[in-house]
Motif scaffolding. Sequence first.
Motif, short mmCIF file in Angstrom:
data_model
loop_
_atom_site.label_atom_id
_atom_site.label_comp_id
_atom_site.label_asym_id
_atom_site.label_seq_id
_atom_site.Cartn_x
_atom_site.Cartn_y
_atom_site.Cartn_z
N ALA A 310 0.84 -1.20 0.00
CA ALA A 310 0.00 0.00 0.00
C ALA A 310 0.87 1.25 0.00
CB ALA A 310 -0.92 0.00 1.22
N MET A 311 1.96 1.22 0.78
CA MET A 311 2.84 2.38 0.87
C MET A 311 3.53 2.66 -0.46
SD MET A 311 4.34 1.80 4.70
CE MET A 311 5.41 3.23 4.79
N VAL A 312 4.03 1.58 -1.10
CA VAL A 312 4.69 1.74 -2.40
C VAL A 312 3.68 2.26 -3.42
CG1 VAL A 312 5.87 0.55 -4.27
CG2 VAL A 312 6.34 -0.09 -1.90
N LYS A 313 2.51 1.63 -3.42
CA LYS A 313 1.49 1.94 -4.42
C LYS A 313 1.02 3.39 -4.32
CE LYS A 313 -3.05 0.69 -5.93
NZ LYS A 313 -3.52 -0.10 -7.02
N TYR A 314 0.81 3.87 -3.10
CA TYR A 314 0.26 5.21 -2.93
C TYR A 314 1.31 6.26 -2.57
CZ TYR A 314 -4.40 3.16 -3.02
OH TYR A 314 -5.54 2.51 -3.40
N GLY A 315 2.59 5.85 -2.56
CA GLY A 315 3.63 6.81 -2.22
C GLY A 315 3.50 7.33 -0.79
N ILE A 316 3.16 6.44 0.15
CA ILE A 316 3.05 6.82 1.57
C ILE A 316 4.39 6.52 2.24
CG2 ILE A 316 1.86 6.32 3.74
CD1 ILE A 316 -0.47 5.25 1.90
N ASN A 317 4.99 7.55 2.89
CA ASN A 317 6.33 7.31 3.42
C ASN A 317 6.34 7.02 4.92
OD1 ASN A 317 5.65 9.76 4.39
ND2 ASN A 317 7.09 10.93 3.15
N ASN A 318 5.17 6.93 5.54
CA ASN A 318 5.12 6.73 6.98
C ASN A 318 3.97 5.78 7.32
OD1 ASN A 318 4.79 6.92 9.74
ND2 ASN A 318 5.21 9.14 9.79
N ILE A 319 4.32 4.60 7.86
CA ILE A 319 3.31 3.55 8.09
C ILE A 319 2.27 4.00 9.12
CG2 ILE A 319 4.54 2.31 9.94
CD1 ILE A 319 3.62 -0.31 8.59
N ARG A 320 2.68 4.91 10.02
CA ARG A 320 1.75 5.39 11.06
C ARG A 320 0.47 5.96 10.45
NH1 ARG A 320 6.66 7.33 14.64
NH2 ARG A 320 7.54 7.79 12.60
N LEU A 321 0.64 6.60 9.27
CA LEU A 321 -0.52 7.22 8.62
C LEU A 321 -1.63 6.20 8.35
CD1 LEU A 321 1.38 9.52 6.12
CD2 LEU A 321 -0.14 10.29 7.95
N LEU A 322 -1.24 4.94 8.15
CA LEU A 322 -2.24 3.92 7.84
C LEU A 322 -3.12 3.58 9.03
CD1 LEU A 322 -0.20 1.35 5.69
CD2 LEU A 322 -1.96 2.93 4.89
N PHE A 323 -2.62 3.86 10.25
CA PHE A 323 -3.33 3.39 11.43
C PHE A 323 -3.82 4.51 12.34
CE2 PHE A 323 -0.11 0.00 10.50
CZ PHE A 323 -1.00 -0.79 9.78
N GLU A 324 -3.54 5.77 12.00
CA GLU A 324 -3.93 6.86 12.90
C GLU A 324 -5.35 7.36 12.68
OE1 GLU A 324 0.36 9.01 13.87
OE2 GLU A 324 -0.88 9.72 12.20
N ASN A 325 -5.97 6.96 11.56
CA ASN A 325 -7.32 7.39 11.23
C ASN A 325 -7.48 8.91 11.21
OD1 ASN A 325 -8.34 4.89 10.75
ND2 ASN A 325 -8.95 4.55 12.87
N ASP A 326 -6.47 9.58 10.71
CA ASP A 326 -6.55 11.03 10.53
C ASP A 326 -7.33 11.28 9.23
OD1 ASP A 326 -6.15 13.70 9.86
OD2 ASP A 326 -4.14 13.74 10.74
N MET A 327 -8.48 11.97 9.37
CA MET A 327 -9.35 12.15 8.20
C MET A 327 -8.67 12.94 7.08
SD MET A 327 -11.85 10.34 8.81
CE MET A 327 -13.03 10.74 7.54
N ARG A 328 -7.75 13.82 7.47
CA ARG A 328 -7.06 14.60 6.44
C ARG A 328 -6.25 13.69 5.52
NH1 ARG A 328 -4.01 18.46 10.49
NH2 ARG A 328 -3.84 16.37 11.38
N PHE A 329 -5.75 12.58 6.11
CA PHE A 329 -5.04 11.59 5.31
C PHE A 329 -6.01 10.68 4.56
CE2 PHE A 329 -3.53 7.13 5.27
CZ PHE A 329 -2.47 7.26 4.37
N LEU A 330 -6.98 10.13 5.29
CA LEU A 330 -7.89 9.14 4.70
C LEU A 330 -8.72 9.71 3.56
CD1 LEU A 330 -9.11 7.23 7.89
CD2 LEU A 330 -7.41 6.52 6.21
#
Length: 333
Positions: A310-330
């Motif tokens: 998922a990180m490679v595919k979407y260019g996400i550089n921080n795994i924390r973003l996947l689990f913090e449920n920050d709406m600005r990210f999601l």
Amino acid sequence: LRNAAIAELKNISNLSSLEEYRVKYLGKKGELTKILRGMGGLSKEERPIVGKLVNEVREELETRIETMKTELNNKAKNKKLKEEKIDVTLPGNKVNFGHRHPLMKVLEELEDVFLKMGFEIVEGPEVETVYNNFDALNSPDNHPSRDKSDTFYITEDILLRTHTSPVQIRTMKEKNPPFKIVSAGRTFRFDDVDDTHSPMFHQLEGLVIDKNITMANLKHTIDMFIKELFGEEMKTRFRPHYFPFTEPSAEVDVSCLSCKGEGCPDCHGTGWSMELLGCGMVHPEVLKNCGLDPDEYSGFAFGLGVDRIAMVKYGINNIRLLFENDMRFLNQF
Ligand code: PHE
């Protein structure tokens, strides 16, 4: 009485006092009923005259009450319509639609690709036995991954699975070969959180068992899967590796998604995305542990990091973003 009653009706302005009025004159103990009851004291000649009179008055009052009731009902309805007028030109309330989490999107995409390739999806528990997670997978007693500092133990024999590979054991014990399965889910390791590590992460496990399965089948399957997922131009690279439950074993690199192999800052100029996948031929000891004869059956297994993909595919550089449920990210997905 008739005139008094009719005069009184004029003052009534709502439905509940209209009902009171009805009871007062027409009810069981009402004025008219009283007159009828009192008829015993009248002479034979008077009775039919008074009876007729009372009935006439009753009928008249009933009709007047009915009319009044309809009028009052209409009035109430009109008042309501007036007060509750809806301005359809006003802007509506904004409805926020939910949507798939990026990780679940990737997971479903992965499963779809494997379903297309003829795999079946199975599930395994997150709470596992030490036996399924380590022993049956041929992991040596002194393997560092068994350590309390690496693994979440619940009791001496029960743990949070450290990988999805115990599903291999469950499947081989439950199903008769040939079969092709994948199983995805949460896995747990006692890791400190940093940009690429989380104590809870996701893997997808694959297992194929049949007669005459070889490393060529493994390579072809992985190749096809990567091309199907990321595009025809993608290449794979198998590097020798060690896992206790596969022999031989390999780690697989995939062409860098940003530059498709040209070399760019994302892949430090190498052209490769590293370590997306571990795989190998199922170890004969593991087959035996599950009651399968290694002389009759062979197979391959692979495990891939879903969060990584998922990180490679979407260019996400921080795994924390996947689990913090920050709406600005999601909300970006
Ligand atoms: N279970 C291994 C890991 O977590 C991955 C793997 C799965 C390797 C299946 C080989 C076969 O690293």
